[in-house]
Scaffold this active site. Structure first.
Site, PDB file in Angstrom:
ATOM      1  N   GLY A 241     -31.534 -50.935  13.089  1.00  0.00           N
ATOM      2  CA  GLY A 241     -32.111 -51.727  12.004  1.00  0.00           C
ATOM      3  C   GLY A 241     -32.852 -50.843  11.030  1.00  0.00           C
ATOM      4  O   GLY A 241     -32.591 -49.632  10.929  1.00  0.00           O
ATOM      5  N   SER A 242     -33.816 -51.431  10.355  1.00  0.00           N
ATOM      6  CA  SER A 242     -34.525 -50.715   9.295  1.00  0.00           C
ATOM      7  C   SER A 242     -35.542 -49.719   9.878  1.00  0.00           C
ATOM      8  O   SER A 242     -35.934 -49.820  11.042  1.00  0.00           O
ATOM      9  CB  SER A 242     -35.264 -51.730   8.424  1.00  0.00           C
ATOM     10  OG  SER A 242     -36.166 -52.448   9.239  1.00  0.00           O
ATOM     11  N   GLY A 246     -37.916 -49.631  13.389  1.00  0.00           N
ATOM     12  CA  GLY A 246     -37.974 -48.500  14.319  1.00  0.00           C
ATOM     13  C   GLY A 246     -39.393 -47.986  14.501  1.00  0.00           C
ATOM     14  O   GLY A 246     -39.805 -47.598  15.592  1.00  0.00           O
ATOM     15  N   GLU A 263     -31.372 -46.274  15.793  1.00  0.00           N
ATOM     16  CA  GLU A 263     -30.348 -46.088  14.748  1.00  0.00           C
ATOM     17  C   GLU A 263     -30.872 -46.823  13.520  1.00  0.00           C
ATOM     18  O   GLU A 263     -30.701 -48.033  13.391  1.00  0.00           O
ATOM     19  CB  GLU A 263     -29.012 -46.710  15.200  1.00  0.00           C
ATOM     20  CG  GLU A 263     -28.389 -46.085  16.432  1.00  0.00           C
ATOM     21  CD  GLU A 263     -27.578 -44.834  16.112  1.00  0.00           C
ATOM     22  OE1 GLU A 263     -27.540 -44.415  14.940  1.00  0.00           O
ATOM     23  OE2 GLU A 263     -26.993 -44.278  17.061  1.00  0.00           O
ATOM     24  N   CYS A 297     -25.437 -48.992   6.654  1.00  0.00           N
ATOM     25  CA  CYS A 297     -26.449 -47.949   6.830  1.00  0.00           C
ATOM     26  C   CYS A 297     -25.957 -46.652   6.203  1.00  0.00           C
ATOM     27  O   CYS A 297     -26.749 -45.825   5.752  1.00  0.00           O
ATOM     28  CB  CYS A 297     -26.768 -47.747   8.305  1.00  0.00           C
ATOM     29  SG  CYS A 297     -25.304 -47.459   9.307  1.00  0.00           S
TER      30      CYS A 297
HETATM   31  P1  NAD Z   1     -34.071 -55.283  10.438  1.00  0.00           P
HETATM   32  O1  NAD Z   1     -34.866 -54.081  10.747  1.00  0.00           O
HETATM   33  O2  NAD Z   1     -34.670 -56.332   9.569  1.00  0.00           O
HETATM   34  O3  NAD Z   1     -33.659 -56.043  11.804  1.00  0.00           O
HETATM   35  C1  NAD Z   1     -32.885 -55.395  12.784  1.00  0.00           C
HETATM   36  C2  NAD Z   1     -33.114 -56.054  14.127  1.00  0.00           C
HETATM   37  O4  NAD Z   1     -34.430 -55.749  14.598  1.00  0.00           O
HETATM   38  C3  NAD Z   1     -33.051 -57.581  14.104  1.00  0.00           C
HETATM   39  O5  NAD Z   1     -32.410 -58.019  15.279  1.00  0.00           O
HETATM   40  C4  NAD Z   1     -34.514 -57.999  14.088  1.00  0.00           C
HETATM   41  O6  NAD Z   1     -34.741 -59.284  14.614  1.00  0.00           O
HETATM   42  C5  NAD Z   1     -35.120 -56.927  14.983  1.00  0.00           C
HETATM   43  N1  NAD Z   1     -36.537 -56.633  14.761  1.00  0.00           N
HETATM   44  C6  NAD Z   1     -37.188 -56.506  13.590  1.00  0.00           C
HETATM   45  N2  NAD Z   1     -38.458 -56.126  13.816  1.00  0.00           N
HETATM   46  C7  NAD Z   1     -38.623 -56.004  15.149  1.00  0.00           C
HETATM   47  C8  NAD Z   1     -39.721 -55.651  15.989  1.00  0.00           C
HETATM   48  N3  NAD Z   1     -40.908 -55.334  15.497  1.00  0.00           N
HETATM   49  N4  NAD Z   1     -39.517 -55.621  17.333  1.00  0.00           N
HETATM   50  C9  NAD Z   1     -38.306 -55.920  17.859  1.00  0.00           C
HETATM   51  N5  NAD Z   1     -37.230 -56.277  17.103  1.00  0.00           N
HETATM   52  C10 NAD Z   1     -37.398 -56.317  15.759  1.00  0.00           C
HETATM   53  O7  NAD Z   1     -32.674 -54.771   9.818  1.00  0.00           O
HETATM   54  P2  NAD Z   1     -31.495 -55.600   9.157  1.00  0.00           P
HETATM   55  O8  NAD Z   1     -31.929 -56.107   7.834  1.00  0.00           O
HETATM   56  O9  NAD Z   1     -30.918 -56.559  10.128  1.00  0.00           O
HETATM   57  O10 NAD Z   1     -30.398 -54.434   8.958  1.00  0.00           O
HETATM   58  C11 NAD Z   1     -30.422 -53.539   7.885  1.00  0.00           C
HETATM   59  C12 NAD Z   1     -31.066 -52.227   8.273  1.00  0.00           C
HETATM   60  O11 NAD Z   1     -30.458 -51.687   9.441  1.00  0.00           O
HETATM   61  C13 NAD Z   1     -30.870 -51.165   7.194  1.00  0.00           C
HETATM   62  O12 NAD Z   1     -32.030 -50.413   7.080  1.00  0.00           O
HETATM   63  C14 NAD Z   1     -29.728 -50.318   7.753  1.00  0.00           C
HETATM   64  O13 NAD Z   1     -29.668 -49.018   7.232  1.00  0.00           O
HETATM   65  C15 NAD Z   1     -30.033 -50.340   9.214  1.00  0.00           C
HETATM   66  N6  NAD Z   1     -28.854 -50.037  10.036  1.00  0.00           N
HETATM   67  C16 NAD Z   1     -28.787 -48.820  10.635  1.00  0.00           C
HETATM   68  C17 NAD Z   1     -27.660 -48.487  11.370  1.00  0.00           C
HETATM   69  C18 NAD Z   1     -27.514 -47.129  12.024  1.00  0.00           C
HETATM   70  O14 NAD Z   1     -26.639 -46.985  12.858  1.00  0.00           O
HETATM   71  N7  NAD Z   1     -28.317 -46.138  11.676  1.00  0.00           N
HETATM   72  C19 NAD Z   1     -26.619 -49.411  11.518  1.00  0.00           C
HETATM   73  C20 NAD Z   1     -26.746 -50.651  10.912  1.00  0.00           C
HETATM   74  C21 NAD Z   1     -27.875 -50.959  10.160  1.00  0.00           C
END
Ligand code: NAD
Length: 508
Positions: A241-242, A246, A263, A297
């Site tokens: 995720g974002s 992380g 990731e 991403c």
């Molecule tokens: P996001 O960070 O909003 O959410 C990702 C996941 O994390 C969701 O399931 C969300 O519910 C969970 N989450 C959020 N905050 C949390 C916390 N504090 N504790 C536990 N879980 C939590 O991201 P998004 O909008 O769904 O996806 C887009 C982002 O993901 C972009 O920044 C993109 O670059 C990144 N991404 C990275 C990769 C990679 O492999 N590097 C792949 C896909 C997406």
């Protein structure tokens, strides 16, 4: 400007229901959260979410199953993944349709995402017969030193909306053959796809004789994710995720000495050198910048162009952007579907406003497409030329927004590429082998993925996928990424019949 006609949400709901029925999903209806389609921006189904009690129960059951699953021979563990891969092949169209419905990917890309699930399943089945350790020369006579890899435990997967199925399958297929069990918390924006994947894996387990408890699904948002992150029985949290996500997850897992595989976001660049073949570079740049509506991403966000090439490249690029068909992702002619919600639309507008305040010039796009559905978010992909430094360029704006920067020397181009906090993917377009080698060397791009004459997105499962710096340092998929899902033991066997201490220590 004509208004884009979109299908009725009622019809999209019926399509989703038909896909879910064919896969055998019973939707847990409720009003804790809503499955929405970005095609119209409207709700499809109300869902029941998972709370702390459900997480506790899922992790406890996954742990219980782990105690037997870890001793099942790895090639037998591969059977469930083989069957899963077959079921994904059977339901390729249904899964792709759900991906289009719930996250708005155009048909070709949604189909490609499901292909990636099949590819990783094939990979993991092969891996199930190749989990090997090393024999290392011992400094003591008649001693043997071996390294073994053992199953780790329960793997908690947290996934993002933009690869709602593939990222889960990268983690799950590899974790299962490694002898781990899985608890998955998908994105709250992709719950239906998750229900479909979970159902197919449950069927695969049933039909291949694996225990049902190898996989558990939790439905919910951040709070549900946190219950997984904090559970001490989750040995590895693999979170995609974002960067802010992380930043929250990494320290929490570390505080309980758990392992995490992060990731996170990217801010990817491509360098166009004077020797670049523009016929090859242009389509590659276009796909990397606007594929998945700029919501990968690995999406290309910064194009670093040699000053001698700018005059030829930029007009061709903006003309191609102008012609991009934006619209209903089910329409075969569409190349750019909707954004996941109105939020990235606003973020993109703000980024354009900030970068133009800093001296940037908007060359094309950035305007919202008028549609028959008020809540939908369709935008024309934008290109902004920026010569001066702007802090906005160092941020990941998760939308189809491409910055064009210029350079004079390769060192300068590499410095620009590396001058961002993220480190996921980078490309160079060149016919000059020396430039290509420098770019891939220790003084080149500081990213986890470094490409020559191809775009920043579209990785294959055979390589290790992931990035450095704020991207989190994790690696998933191929190569030796499976090590993250196992624990290592180093064993020494003394068959000399005598006491022999390391470092020649005498203790008599
Ligand atoms: P996001 O960070 O909003 O959410 C990702 C996941 O994390 C969701 O399931 C969300 O519910 C969970 N989450 C959020 N905050 C949390 C916390 N504090 N504790 C536990 N879980 C939590 O991201 P998004 O909008 O769904 O996806 C887009 C982002 O993901 C972009 O920044 C993109 O670059 C990144 N991404 C990275 C990769 C990679 O492999 N590097 C792949 C896909 C997406």
């Amino acid at each position: 400007m004509t208004t884009l006609a979109l299908p009725a949400t009622e019809d999209l709901r019926a399509r989703a229901r038909a896909c879910l029925d064919r896969i055998g999903v019973v939707v847990p209806e409720g009003d804790d959260l809503y499955a929405r389609t970005p095609i119209t921006g409207e709700d499809l189904f109300g869902l029941k979410g998972s709370g702390t009690a459900e997480t506790e129960a899922a992790v406890a059951a996954a742990h219980e199953t782990f105690l037997t699953w870890r001793s099942t021979p790895a090639p037998r563990r591969g059977d469930v993944v083989r069957r899963f891969g077959d079921l994904v092949r059977e339901h390729h169209d249904d899964l792709a349709e759900l991906i289009t419905l719930e996250v708005g990917k155009i048909g070709a890309e949604a189909y490609g995402e499901v292909q990636e699930m099949i590819d990783i399943a094939d990979y993991a089945v092969g891996l199930s017969r190749q989990l090997y350790g090393r024999v290392i020369a011992s400094e003591r006579a008649e001693h043997r030193m071996v390294e073994s890899w053992h199953p780790l435990g329960v793997v908690g997967i947290i996934s993002a909306f933009n690869f709602p199925a593939a990222v889960w399958s990268w983690n799950t297929t590899v974790a299962l053959v490694c002898g781990d069990t899985v608890v998955w918390k998908p994105s709250e924006q992709a719950s239906l796809i998750a229900l479909a994947c979970d159902r197919l894996l449950a069927r695969a387990a049933e039909e291949s004789g694996a225990p049902a408890g190898i996989h558990h699904l939790l439905i919910g948002g951040r709070e549900t994710g946190e219950t997984l992150v904090d559970n001490p029985r989750v040995a590895l949290v693999s979170a995609t995720g974002s960067v802010p996500m992380g930043r929250a997850v990494g320290p929490r897992v570390a505080a309980r000495f758990g392992r995490s595989l992060l990731e996170l976001g990217g801010n990817n660049a491509a360098i166009i050198t004077p020797s670049a073949d523009l016929e090859l570079a242009l389509p590659a740049v276009l796909f990397a910048a606007v594929g998945t509506a700029g919501q990968r991403c690995t999406s290309l966000r910064r194009l670093i162009v040699h000053r001698d090439v700018v005059a030829e490249l930029v007009p061709r690029l903006t003309a191609a952007f102008e012609r991009l068909p934006v619209g209903d992702p089910f329409d075969k002619d569409t190349l750019v579907g909707p954004l996941i919600s109105r939020v990235p639309l606003e973020t993109m507008r703000e980024a354009i406003a900030r970068v133009t305040d800093d001296g940037g010039k908007l060359l094309v796009g950035g305007d919202r497409v008028e549609t028959t559905a008020d809540s939908a978010a369709y935008v024309r992909p934008a290109v902004v030329r920026i010569d001066a430094h702007s802090p906005v360029v160092r941020e990941e704006t998760f939308a189809p927004l491409l910055y064009v920067l210029t350079y004079d020397t390769l060192d300068e181009a590499i410095a620009l590429q590396n001058d961002v906090p993220q480190g996921l993917s980078a490309s160079i377009f060149t016919q000059d082998q020396q430039e290509a080698e420098i770019f891939m060397s220790a003084v080149g791009a500081d990213t986890g993925l470094v490409n020559v004459n191809l775009g920043t997105s579209g990785a294959e499962v055979g390589g290790a996928f992931g990035g450095e710096k704020e991207t989190g340092g994790g690696r998933a998929c191929g190569s030796d990424a499976w090590h993250a899902y196992m624990r290592r033991s180093t064993s020494v066997v003394n068959y000399s019949g005598e006491v022999a201490l390391a470092q020649n220590i005498s203790f008599s």
